[in-house]
Design an enzyme around this catalytic site. Sequence first.
Site, short mmCIF file in Angstrom:
data_model
loop_
_atom_site.label_atom_id
_atom_site.label_comp_id
_atom_site.label_asym_id
_atom_site.label_seq_id
_atom_site.Cartn_x
_atom_site.Cartn_y
_atom_site.Cartn_z
N ALA A 146 59.29 -0.96 17.63
CA ALA A 146 59.55 -1.87 18.74
C ALA A 146 58.47 -2.95 18.75
O ALA A 146 57.35 -2.73 18.29
CB ALA A 146 59.53 -1.09 20.05
N GLY B 293 60.36 2.76 16.42
CA GLY B 293 61.77 2.41 16.64
C GLY B 293 62.49 2.08 15.34
O GLY B 293 63.71 2.20 15.27
N GLU C 232 63.59 5.33 14.10
CA GLU C 232 64.66 5.78 15.00
C GLU C 232 65.96 5.03 14.75
O GLU C 232 67.05 5.62 14.81
CB GLU C 232 64.19 5.63 16.45
CG GLU C 232 63.05 6.58 16.80
CD GLU C 232 62.39 6.30 18.13
OE1 GLU C 232 62.13 5.10 18.42
OE2 GLU C 232 62.12 7.24 18.88
N GLU D 105 53.76 6.19 17.50
CA GLU D 105 53.60 5.77 18.89
C GLU D 105 52.38 6.39 19.55
O GLU D 105 51.76 5.81 20.44
CB GLU D 105 54.86 6.13 19.72
CG GLU D 105 56.09 5.31 19.37
CD GLU D 105 56.95 5.90 18.26
OE1 GLU D 105 56.45 6.76 17.50
OE2 GLU D 105 58.12 5.50 18.17
N1 CO8 Z 1 55.28 -5.21 17.08
C1 CO8 Z 1 54.84 -6.50 17.11
N2 CO8 Z 1 54.20 -7.07 16.08
C2 CO8 Z 1 53.99 -6.34 14.96
C3 CO8 Z 1 54.42 -5.00 14.87
C4 CO8 Z 1 55.09 -4.43 15.99
N3 CO8 Z 1 55.59 -3.17 15.98
N4 CO8 Z 1 54.06 -4.53 13.65
C5 CO8 Z 1 53.45 -5.54 13.01
N5 CO8 Z 1 53.40 -6.63 13.80
C6 CO8 Z 1 52.82 -7.93 13.49
C7 CO8 Z 1 51.30 -7.90 13.52
O1 CO8 Z 1 50.80 -8.05 14.83
C8 CO8 Z 1 50.96 -9.07 12.62
O2 CO8 Z 1 51.11 -10.26 13.35
P1 CO8 Z 1 50.05 -11.48 13.12
O3 CO8 Z 1 50.27 -11.90 11.70
O4 CO8 Z 1 50.46 -12.49 14.14
O5 CO8 Z 1 48.69 -10.89 13.34
C9 CO8 Z 1 52.07 -9.06 11.58
O6 CO8 Z 1 53.15 -8.28 12.15
C10 CO8 Z 1 51.64 -8.39 10.31
O7 CO8 Z 1 51.15 -7.11 10.63
P2 CO8 Z 1 49.75 -6.54 10.07
O8 CO8 Z 1 48.79 -7.67 9.85
O9 CO8 Z 1 49.30 -5.45 10.97
O10 CO8 Z 1 50.25 -5.99 8.65
P3 CO8 Z 1 49.66 -4.79 7.80
O11 CO8 Z 1 50.39 -4.84 6.51
O12 CO8 Z 1 48.17 -4.81 7.79
O13 CO8 Z 1 50.11 -3.46 8.61
C11 CO8 Z 1 51.64 -2.02 9.79
C12 CO8 Z 1 51.45 -3.13 8.71
C13 CO8 Z 1 51.02 -0.72 9.31
C14 CO8 Z 1 53.15 -1.85 9.94
C15 CO8 Z 1 50.98 -2.45 11.10
O14 CO8 Z 1 51.41 -3.77 11.43
C16 CO8 Z 1 51.28 -1.56 12.26
O15 CO8 Z 1 50.69 -0.52 12.41
N6 CO8 Z 1 52.26 -1.96 13.14
C17 CO8 Z 1 52.59 -1.22 14.33
C18 CO8 Z 1 53.40 0.02 13.99
C19 CO8 Z 1 53.71 0.80 15.24
O16 CO8 Z 1 52.84 1.23 15.97
N7 CO8 Z 1 55.02 0.99 15.54
C20 CO8 Z 1 55.47 1.69 16.70
C21 CO8 Z 1 55.74 0.72 17.81
S1 CO8 Z 1 56.15 1.52 19.35
C22 CO8 Z 1 57.77 1.95 19.15
O17 CO8 Z 1 58.38 1.68 18.16
C23 CO8 Z 1 58.40 2.65 20.33
C24 CO8 Z 1 59.88 2.87 20.06
C25 CO8 Z 1 60.60 3.02 21.35
C26 CO8 Z 1 62.11 2.76 21.16
C27 CO8 Z 1 62.39 1.37 20.65
C28 CO8 Z 1 63.82 1.11 20.40
C29 CO8 Z 1 64.05 -0.24 19.79
#
Ligand code: CO8
Length: 261
Positions: A65, A112, A115, A135
């Site tokens: 998400a 997500g 999921e 999460e």
């Molecule tokens: N949301 C918003 N922005 C994101 C997300 C995200 N989930 N993941 C990555 N981005 C953005 C980063 O902020 C970054 O933006 P910017 O360039 O502006 O700084 C860009 O994407 C690139 O990301 P990274 O620089 O972090 O890239 P890396 O290759 O270093 O890392 C990762 C990749 C490992 C995927 C890392 O970005 C990360 O950990 N992301 C978050 C993953 C996460 O925690 N996901 C769970 C989110 S909560 C959730 O999904 C709840 C689900 C509930 C139901 C939803 C139904 C739809």
Amino acid sequence: MSYENIQVETQEAVGVITLDRPQVHNALSMALISEVGQAVKAFEEDEAIGCILIKGSEKVFAAGADISEMASKDYADLFKSDFPYLRGDGWEVMESRRKPMIAAVSGMALGGGCELAMACDFILASDTARFGQPEIKLATMPGAGGTQRLTRAIGKAKAMEMCLTGRMLDAEEAERAGLVSRILPVAELFAEAMKTAKAIAAQSRPVTLMIREAVDQAYETSLSAGLRFERRAFQSSFAFEDRREGMQAFVEKRKPDFNNR
Ligand code: CO8
């Protein structure tokens, strides 16, 4: 219909949805989820479509998400709206579809994203795929099936470890655990997923829907009730013109010509 967060196309009888927010690793914003729901609805209503395929890029399926969008929400917002990501024209529409839907996952499918893939009927993974429910690291938890579908797919031990630690499964472990049906080299994934989707779409549509319902019963009911459901569905398939054509074609050693009746 024009979309801003996904690409939508058809190839023969397959409807294809490609998640397309590369700048944020295909993070699932409300707008994106709503577009997925609209695309699924359009494919559901299109008689020419027999199977739906959803994918990201070779680099990433979806990183979950959209955290930036969720960060400012509070409990009252989420409770009153019953978490708008999952209500209304998006997720609910996708989840309640009747047509088969395949997820082709390459790179990360997190939160997500994992999921969303699990809400499909099966997952084809590239050898670079990784699955996780991270999460907990945000001090929240899976909200769209991560504690339920994942546990049913891979069992309590692995699901609990993944949800409590955020540990990811690589493609091999995911396949061993039963989360994905097959692993393919990354360069072959999308072509093979399309071939699989076309093969499903070429079958008799009503029987395809019936088989989906029967397999899903295995998640919903007791074994005896599920077996009864299956037996009645099997018997019902004999009411379809396509069933007669399918068997007749086999006997006559020719390809069947289904009319989806
Ligand atoms: N949301 C918003 N922005 C994101 C997300 C995200 N989930 N993941 C990555 N981005 C953005 C980063 O902020 C970054 O933006 P910017 O360039 O502006 O700084 C860009 O994407 C690139 O990301 P990274 O620089 O972090 O890239 P890396 O290759 O270093 O890392 C990762 C990749 C490992 C995927 C890392 O970005 C990360 O950990 N992301 C978050 C993953 C996460 O925690 N996901 C769970 C989110 S909560 C959730 O999904 C709840 C689900 C509930 C139901 C939803 C139904 C739809």
